[in-house]
Design a protein around this motif. Structure first.
Motif, mmCIF file in Angstrom:
data_model
loop_
_atom_site.group_PDB
_atom_site.id
_atom_site.type_symbol
_atom_site.label_atom_id
_atom_site.label_comp_id
_atom_site.label_asym_id
_atom_site.label_seq_id
_atom_site.Cartn_x
_atom_site.Cartn_y
_atom_site.Cartn_z
ATOM 1 N N ILE A 277 -32.289 -8.609 -51.982
ATOM 2 C CA ILE A 277 -31.151 -8.910 -51.107
ATOM 3 C C ILE A 277 -30.925 -7.786 -50.096
ATOM 4 C CG2 ILE A 277 -28.676 -9.378 -51.013
ATOM 5 C CD1 ILE A 277 -28.862 -10.508 -53.813
ATOM 6 N N ILE A 278 -30.636 -6.570 -50.592
ATOM 7 C CA ILE A 278 -30.353 -5.416 -49.746
ATOM 8 C C ILE A 278 -31.554 -4.474 -49.780
ATOM 9 C CG2 ILE A 278 -28.803 -3.492 -49.284
ATOM 10 C CD1 ILE A 278 -27.466 -6.146 -48.925
ATOM 11 N N GLY A 279 -31.926 -3.950 -48.621
ATOM 12 C CA GLY A 279 -33.091 -3.084 -48.628
ATOM 13 C C GLY A 279 -33.095 -2.053 -47.511
ATOM 14 N N LEU A 280 -34.211 -1.346 -47.424
ATOM 15 C CA LEU A 280 -34.461 -0.340 -46.398
ATOM 16 C C LEU A 280 -35.678 -0.758 -45.587
ATOM 17 C CD1 LEU A 280 -34.103 2.867 -48.627
ATOM 18 C CD2 LEU A 280 -32.327 1.795 -47.215
ATOM 19 N N PHE A 281 -35.707 -0.359 -44.319
ATOM 20 C CA PHE A 281 -36.864 -0.698 -43.505
ATOM 21 C C PHE A 281 -37.119 0.394 -42.479
ATOM 22 C CE2 PHE A 281 -33.522 -2.027 -40.675
ATOM 23 C CZ PHE A 281 -34.051 -1.917 -39.399
ATOM 24 N N ALA A 282 -38.325 0.370 -41.914
ATOM 25 C CA ALA A 282 -38.713 1.315 -40.869
ATOM 26 C C ALA A 282 -39.623 0.594 -39.888
ATOM 27 C CB ALA A 282 -39.421 2.531 -41.465
ATOM 28 N N GLU A 283 -39.526 0.992 -38.621
ATOM 29 C CA GLU A 283 -40.357 0.400 -37.578
ATOM 30 C C GLU A 283 -40.937 1.504 -36.696
ATOM 31 O OE1 GLU A 283 -37.923 -3.830 -36.916
ATOM 32 O OE2 GLU A 283 -38.047 -2.329 -35.308
ATOM 33 N N SER A 284 -42.183 1.295 -36.276
ATOM 34 C CA SER A 284 -42.849 2.213 -35.361
ATOM 35 C C SER A 284 -43.396 1.392 -34.197
ATOM 36 C CB SER A 284 -43.979 2.951 -36.078
ATOM 37 O OG SER A 284 -44.644 3.826 -35.203
ATOM 38 N N SER A 285 -43.050 1.779 -32.962
ATOM 39 C CA SER A 285 -43.431 0.981 -31.795
ATOM 40 C C SER A 285 -43.967 1.873 -30.683
ATOM 41 C CB SER A 285 -42.224 0.197 -31.266
ATOM 42 O OG SER A 285 -41.684 -0.664 -32.235
ATOM 43 N N VAL A 286 -44.794 1.261 -29.821
ATOM 44 C CA VAL A 286 -45.268 1.925 -28.612
ATOM 45 C C VAL A 286 -44.875 1.067 -27.422
ATOM 46 C CG1 VAL A 286 -47.172 3.152 -29.688
ATOM 47 C CG2 VAL A 286 -47.541 0.832 -28.855
ATOM 48 N N GLY A 287 -44.585 1.706 -26.287
ATOM 49 C CA GLY A 287 -44.164 0.971 -25.105
ATOM 50 C C GLY A 287 -43.379 1.881 -24.180
ATOM 51 N N GLN A 288 -42.315 1.353 -23.602
ATOM 52 C CA GLN A 288 -41.434 2.116 -22.716
ATOM 53 C C GLN A 288 -40.072 2.232 -23.388
ATOM 54 O OE1 GLN A 288 -39.445 4.129 -20.528
ATOM 55 N NE2 GLN A 288 -38.414 2.157 -20.302
ATOM 56 N N PHE A 289 -39.754 3.426 -23.875
ATOM 57 C CA PHE A 289 -38.523 3.630 -24.637
ATOM 58 C C PHE A 289 -37.715 4.798 -24.084
ATOM 59 C CE2 PHE A 289 -41.308 1.445 -27.653
ATOM 60 C CZ PHE A 289 -40.484 0.394 -28.035
#
Length: 222
Positions: free
Chosen positions: A189-201
């Protein structure tokens, strides 16, 4: 920076290949699906801002005594599963940044930096990989590719004057990119997450380049 730019075509290629693979996987007997699933996420990252500051302690081979200051970027997003492996969503939030009113700057005195918050908004598309790999109906893990486009609206430009004659850049700044994300849900139900992205930030591209973004946060699915 060159290595980060080279990774962008690779992620784009994955986005092209996986949907083609998914067309052949529709008849598989895997039961896991994100269809009709709602996901609520809150995440945090630190974005480069327009002004730099002196660094007194640093490690590593590449060292610049002046670096762009990083400030808080907070987002809340909601996603909905439109089919077994694709979900779409929207997000909002704020970017903390600094600006200067040039009318207040006096020769020989310290620059009077002010702080403000810029509202964020955008859309995202997530392509989930686990529906093609997990045979059970439930799974505590998330693994997905993500595409994002959004922007912010600055209440004040980096350098403000009463007649806006100095800085004529638009107050709207955008960001976009492709990436990969992973998460784990406690009791599914409840959790943790992470994201890694490339682009224009970068919301301040004239003063700070930023082609890579890493976010962490909490999520709930229902």
């Amino acid at each position: 920076m060159k290595s980060k730019n080279r990774s962008f075509p690779f992620i784009l290629l994955v986005f092209i290949i996986l949907p083609l693979f998914s067309l052949n996987a529709q008849t598989d007997e895997y039961n896991y699906s994100v269809k009709n699933r709602w996901t609520l996420k809150a995440s945090y990252s630190r974005y480069k801002t327009a002004y730099d500051y002196g660094v007194f302690v640093s490690t590593g081979d590449f060292f610049d005594v002046w670096q762009n200051r990083k400030m808080s970027n907070f987002k809340v997003e909601t996603n909905y599963g439109v089919n077994r492996f694709i979900e779409t969503g929207i997000y909002t939030g704020f970017q903390h940044y600094e600006w200067v009113n040039l009318d207040e700057v006096k020769v020989g005195e310290e620059v009077p930096y002010r702080e403000s918050f810029a509202p964020l908004f955008g859309v995202n598309l997530n392509f989930h990989i686990l529906p093609f790999l997990v045979p059970s109906e439930k799974c505590r893990w998330d693994l997905y590719l993500t595409a994002k486009y959004g922007g912010c609206y600055l209440p004040h430009r980096e350098w403000e004057t009463s007649d806006n004659s100095f800085d004529t850049d638009s107050k709207y700044r955008h960001e976009y990119g492709l990436g990969i994300g992973a998460g784990y849900y406690f009791k599914n139900i409840i959790g943790l997450f992470a994201e890694s992205s490339v682009g224009q930030f970068s919301y301040f591209p004239r003063y700070a380049e930023s082609n890579f973004r890493f976010r962490i946060g909490v999520a709930a699915k229902f």
